[in-house]
Design a protein around this motif. Sequence first.
Motif, short mmCIF file in Angstrom:
data_model
loop_
_atom_site.label_atom_id
_atom_site.label_comp_id
_atom_site.label_asym_id
_atom_site.label_seq_id
_atom_site.Cartn_x
_atom_site.Cartn_y
_atom_site.Cartn_z
N GLU A 161 0.82 -1.20 0.00
CA GLU A 161 0.00 0.00 0.00
C GLU A 161 0.87 1.26 0.00
N TYR A 325 -4.61 7.62 6.56
CA TYR A 325 -4.66 6.16 6.49
C TYR A 325 -5.01 5.57 7.85
N GLN A 331 -8.06 4.99 1.93
CA GLN A 331 -8.20 3.53 1.87
C GLN A 331 -7.22 2.94 0.84
N ASP A 333 -5.51 0.09 1.07
CA ASP A 333 -5.60 -1.36 0.89
C ASP A 333 -6.60 -1.73 -0.20
N ARG A 334 -7.69 -0.99 -0.31
CA ARG A 334 -8.70 -1.29 -1.32
C ARG A 334 -8.28 -0.83 -2.72
#
Length: 364
Positions: A161, A325, A331, A333-334
């Motif tokens: 990420e 974050y 976001q 991670d998405r």
Amino acid sequence: MTRTAVRSAVLLRAGAPLELRELHLDDPLPGEVRVRTLAAGLCHSDLHYADGTLPIELPAVLGHEVIGEISAVGDERSAHRIGERVIATITPSCGSCARCVAGSAAQCLRAAQVRQRSRPKLVDGEGRAVQLLGSIGGFADQFLLPEAAAVPLGDGIPDAEGCLLGCCVATGFGAVVHGAAVGPLDAVAVIGCGGVGVAAIQAARIAGARRIIAIDLHPEKLERARGFGATDVLRSGDDLVRRVHEICPGGVDKSFEAVGSPATAALAFEMLASNGVATVLGLERPGSAIALNAELLIEGDRRIQGAYMGANQLPRDIPSFEAHYRAGALQLDRMVTSRWSFEQINEGFAAMADPDAIRAVVEW
């Protein structure tokens, strides 16, 4: 002079797959650091160079959206940085020219001098220099950076990420916050819901925009865009400007183009309300020209602008990215929709064509 053998993904011919080869990396000179690669995002800029849309001298090692760990330094006074996890920035700055001190580090007047060195960073087995995209070449086990271009990142964001912060987040988020100064009074439209567009959508939400319209060809991307904060979604097609005006009568205050097409750049301008600002972020072919409606420009006081790399200043911006974050507002991670080993880098590039892809990430 010694060199370190590194495994690199090399572009030998435009349109051909990258080939894993052993190349030889120079030791860091004073003012430089060597970075052991941890993860790299596959950016559409890389793809444009790989397929020949954008020119680059070959052979070349691409890769610029990258995170790594400092493994060696060229100056003993920087030895404390060994082991530090860092984001590479493709916009190194001197910190002292007129643009840097005015807060426009991405437009540093001495960027070329900051990158300049007395010998090639990377050579092949015969000693011939290999080109590096952005003077980084992150698709390799290790790479060299000016020390000022290695921006520290805390431990709270995972590697896959964290690498996104160096390009798509810096660009999309920065364009909203720095380039266009979006605020709670603004209605926003974002054309293109890949990594840069999704970052812009999240930044607009965090900035409090009253309406956020996501626009893309793929319904799958539009569905994802809702989850990132889009209040409305439109599939690209006929009468797009009219449909935007139906959602926001008179047009949007700020628009962002993250596709890389003169046609979509013109659309971003045409959907503006009076006094609105369109920010073009997508890289276009050399020599491309954007045709604008003169009436909308002159009588409506509309503006069109760029925001190269989001007008970012990563040493300043990364702490805010980390805070958003941790709060769950950014976001990351998405945004990572597929993960690949270094050996699978060509499969990662192929995955970029998936309709719901945002970012493919290669992990070491």
